[in-house]
Design a protein around this motif. Structure first.
Motif, PDB file in Angstrom:
ATOM      1  N   SER A 421      47.339  -1.006  27.076  1.00  0.00           N
ATOM      2  CA  SER A 421      47.404  -2.318  27.708  1.00  0.00           C
ATOM      3  C   SER A 421      46.160  -3.149  27.405  1.00  0.00           C
ATOM      4  CB  SER A 421      47.540  -2.154  29.230  1.00  0.00           C
ATOM      5  OG  SER A 421      46.289  -1.762  29.795  1.00  0.00           O
ATOM      6  N   GLU A 422      46.186  -4.398  27.842  1.00  0.00           N
ATOM      7  CA  GLU A 422      45.037  -5.271  27.658  1.00  0.00           C
ATOM      8  C   GLU A 422      43.834  -4.815  28.487  1.00  0.00           C
ATOM      9  OE1 GLU A 422      46.137  -9.121  28.945  1.00  0.00           O
ATOM     10  OE2 GLU A 422      46.557  -8.540  31.021  1.00  0.00           O
ATOM     11  N   ASN A 425      41.712  -0.101  25.636  1.00  0.00           N
ATOM     12  CA  ASN A 425      41.011  -0.350  24.372  1.00  0.00           C
ATOM     13  C   ASN A 425      41.965  -0.690  23.233  1.00  0.00           C
ATOM     14  OD1 ASN A 425      38.508   0.295  25.559  1.00  0.00           O
ATOM     15  ND2 ASN A 425      38.776   2.483  25.140  1.00  0.00           N
ATOM     16  N   VAL A 426      43.174  -1.109  23.567  1.00  0.00           N
ATOM     17  CA  VAL A 426      44.181  -1.286  22.530  1.00  0.00           C
ATOM     18  C   VAL A 426      43.766  -2.312  21.482  1.00  0.00           C
ATOM     19  CG1 VAL A 426      45.533  -3.052  23.750  1.00  0.00           C
ATOM     20  CG2 VAL A 426      46.663  -1.518  22.133  1.00  0.00           C
ATOM     21  N   GLU A 427      42.977  -3.301  21.877  1.00  0.00           N
ATOM     22  CA  GLU A 427      42.559  -4.327  20.918  1.00  0.00           C
ATOM     23  C   GLU A 427      41.491  -3.804  19.951  1.00  0.00           C
ATOM     24  OE1 GLU A 427      44.213  -6.930  20.724  1.00  0.00           O
ATOM     25  OE2 GLU A 427      45.258  -6.954  22.648  1.00  0.00           O
ATOM     26  N   ARG A 428      40.847  -2.679  20.320  1.00  0.00           N
ATOM     27  CA  ARG A 428      39.767  -2.154  19.484  1.00  0.00           C
ATOM     28  C   ARG A 428      40.111  -0.832  18.814  1.00  0.00           C
ATOM     29  NH1 ARG A 428      37.599  -3.606  24.294  1.00  0.00           N
ATOM     30  NH2 ARG A 428      37.218  -1.457  24.973  1.00  0.00           N
ATOM     31  N   ASP A 429      41.136  -0.161  19.305  1.00  0.00           N
ATOM     32  CA  ASP A 429      41.477   1.156  18.766  1.00  0.00           C
ATOM     33  C   ASP A 429      42.082   1.047  17.373  1.00  0.00           C
ATOM     34  OD1 ASP A 429      40.577   2.549  20.964  1.00  0.00           O
ATOM     35  OD2 ASP A 429      42.536   2.621  21.949  1.00  0.00           O
ATOM     36  N   ILE A 434      46.279   4.270  18.264  1.00  0.00           N
ATOM     37  CA  ILE A 434      47.334   3.576  19.016  1.00  0.00           C
ATOM     38  C   ILE A 434      48.658   4.324  18.861  1.00  0.00           C
ATOM     39  CG2 ILE A 434      48.721   1.467  19.114  1.00  0.00           C
ATOM     40  CD1 ILE A 434      46.156  -0.070  18.368  1.00  0.00           C
ATOM     41  N   LYS A 473      52.053  -1.815  22.548  1.00  0.00           N
ATOM     42  CA  LYS A 473      51.272  -2.455  23.601  1.00  0.00           C
ATOM     43  C   LYS A 473      52.107  -2.457  24.877  1.00  0.00           C
ATOM     44  CE  LYS A 473      48.168  -6.313  24.521  1.00  0.00           C
ATOM     45  NZ  LYS A 473      47.550  -7.551  23.977  1.00  0.00           N
TER      46      LYS A 473
END
Length: 592
Positions: A421-422, A425-429, A434, A473
């Motif tokens: 989720s937001e 760490n989904v934006e950085r993983d 993921i 996500k």
């Protein structure tokens, strides 16, 4: 309550590592000290959380060694290794081992041999094996199958498909040629040690045999269909849903469910498929078979009989020990053969999962999850009820265990939903990480969605929408709310599930504090003084040379279902090797 200092964990780790380990296998085939990989708890001599097995359940518990071998094959991440993992899953190697011996003499067996008849032979080193007929063999048969005994202290015969991971053990196997003795008859045989030592219990078999053992009313079980399994069939419209999940993940194809919950594993590489295989095998196949044994114990209990019969009363049916034996088997499949000797991080089945998720969600005391404490309380109580043929009482215990077994699956789904989720760490993983998180979350969800669907179809659709294979996500608050809307129906509470922790700081992560309270775990308070130590809260630890070292004690009064329950003297586990999750936290600390 503050965490214990690291010294406590160190002492407990030493205590756990000094536990006595028995070597299981076949009678009369003795070895002084088997290799470490063959060591395990013997479930006829060792108490697990003070649970004493009436009969030797070591062979049943060894199914976790098949799980380990599957994971060893998957770790190589090649097409061949995934095929090997699938073969081990299907053929096994550690549980209910038997040899298929070809008789040399013309005419085969001189007489019928009943299942269970004593059969003796020798190993390649000339040591006697006391086996038994695996199935009934008829006069004239050219082949006879001989099951290896499983009593304590013997060198094992672990073959099956284990050559695929170079993990077979043949010390206790029949020699490739020799004689077997059945009664007073000696028969010459030969066979291929590597190809004709097989296994009658496999992880795949837990799913493939489920329809007959858990659903069919005509030729199946007395209490069929069992409600837990029926919920899974109703959801997936597939009697072999667990097997289809594992095999589809291994081959990288789509599941063939006629109902809900399909997954297309062609969207994953080896990383995601591997997670789906290993978690599906443990938390879908083995999970349901634990429930099968609990329900089978109730069926056996309900057979009309008398606890005491007069010798001259031919109409009286003496009660047997089948209910307790089935219950013991459930405990063995829940824990496995490796969990106690290596602490909460050592096992590969449901007991170890509960402890790992307890660490992740703040629902444990020094590494022992509250779910496991409560489950073992019910294991103890259920067995006592069965011993006196209180079938209704045991059934309530079985139902409570089934409810509590869902908790780690929900915790796992929530943990990976948060990672995707937001708020995580989904934006950085990385893409690989993921995919791994998606596969883990999807498999945890798959193992609990049918129960969720039975309570609330809309909630189940919400969780599936966010956690299905290929959904990279997730909307964590949506998933959390969907689960929480069903807790009453599922028979669990906010306190059972806890929140999602930053594994390093032990603070709750954003949006992931426990439900039902403005303050995390408000309903839990530290408690001093004595109190009765519950049977399920003690470890059966052999102290060895560390006997003089005291157990680090902590007392937590836990309120569940309107009652207080003392949990104390629980030793801290060895250092955990579970994956750390360290997204930015809320600053709200959990009880631990």
């Amino acid at each position: 309550m503050a965490s214990f200092p690291s010294f406590a964990a160190l002492v407990a780790s030493l205590l756990l590592s000094s536990s006595l380990v028995a070597v299981g296998g076949s009678a009369s085939v003795r070895t002084g000290d088997a290799e470490g990989r063959n060591r395990q708890r013997n479930l006829s001599t060792t108490k697990f959380l003070d649970y004493k097995f009436d009969k030797d359940m070591t062979d049943h518990a060894r199914i976790d060694r098949d799980q380990l071998a599957i994971q060893q094959a998957l770790a190589l991440q090649t097409s061949e290794s995934f095929d090997n993992a699938k073969t081990i899953y299907e053929e096994g190697g550690h549980s209910k081992s038997y040899a298929r011996l070809k008789l040399v003499a013309d005419g085969g067996l001189p007489t019928k041999v009943k299942k269970g008849s004593a059969i003796k032979g020798k190993t390649a080193d000339g040591v006697t094996i006391h086996g038994k007929a695996y199935e009934q063999a008829e006069e004239g048969d050219a082949v006879i199958e001989v099951q290896y005994p499983t009593d304590e202290g013997a060198a094992p015969c672990f073959v099956g498909a284990l050559n695929l991971v170079d993990n077979e053990v043949t010390d206790g196997c029949f020699a490739k040629t020799g004689k077997i003795t059945i009664g007073k008859t000696k028969l010459q045989y030969d066979y291929n040690v590597e190809e004709e030592n097989l296994n009658g219990r496999t992880i795949a078999g837990f799913s493939l045999g489920a329809k007959k053992k858990m659903y069919d009313t005509e030729h199946g079980c007395a209490g069929c269909p069992y409600p837990e399994y029926a919920a899974f069939y109703d959801y997936y419209q597939d009697f072999e849903y667990a097997d289809d999940w594992v095999k589809s993940a291994a081959s990288g194809s789509a599941t063939p469910f006629s109902g809900n919950g399909n997954a297309d594993f062609s969207k994953f590489g080896f990383i995601g498929r591997g997670e789906a295989v290993k978690k599906g095998a443990a938390y879908m196949n083995t999970f349901m078979y634990v429930i099968r044994e609990l329900r089978d114990a109730i069926d056996d209990c309900n057979v009309a009989c008398s606890l005491e019969c007069n010798a001259d009363d031919t109409t009286c049916t003496q009660c047997n020990d089948e209910p307790v034996a089935a219950w013991d088997e459930a405990v063995a499949f829940y824990t496995g053969s490796l969990a106690e000797t290596e602490g909460h991080d050592g096992g590969y089945l449901l007991y170890s999962l509960a402890n790992k998720r307890g660490l992740n969600c703040g629902t444990h005391t020094d590494g022992q999850s509250w779910v496991n404490t409560d489950i073992f309380e019910n294991f103890h109580q259920g067995k006592k009820h069965l011993e006196v043929r209180n079938c209704k009482g045991a059934e309530k215990n079985a139902e409570r265990i089934s409810q509590l077994m869902n908790v780690p699956l929900i915790q796992g789904t929530l943990r990976y939903a948060h990672k995707l989720s937001e708020h995580g760490n989904v934006e950085r993983d990385s893409a690989d990480l993921i995919e791994k998180h998606n596969a883990e979350g999807a498999t945890f969800a798959a193992a609990v969605l049918p129960a969720l669907h039975k309570c609330n179809e809309k909630a189940a659709k919400t969780v599936y929408k966010n956690m299905k294979v290929g959904k990279l996500k997730a909307n964590y608050p949506e998933v959390k709310q969907a689960f929480e809307s069903t807790y009453d129906c599922l028979g669990i509470s906010c306190a059972d599930v806890g929140g999602v922790l930053n594994d390093i700081s032990q603070f709750f992560l954003p949006e992931a504090t426990p439900c039902g309270s403005q303050q995390p775990f408000k309903q839990y308070t530290s408690a001093g003084g004595g109190g009765t130590l519950s049977a399920g809260a003690k470890f059966g630890i052999a102290f060895g040379s560390l006997a003089a070292v005291g157990i680090i004690a902590g007392v937590v009064a836990k309120r569940m279902n309107g009652r207080k329950e003392e949990v104390k003297d629980v030793p801290a586990p060895a250092e955990s090797a579970v994956e750390s999750y360290t997204a930015e936290d809320t600053g709200e600390k959990s009880i631990i």
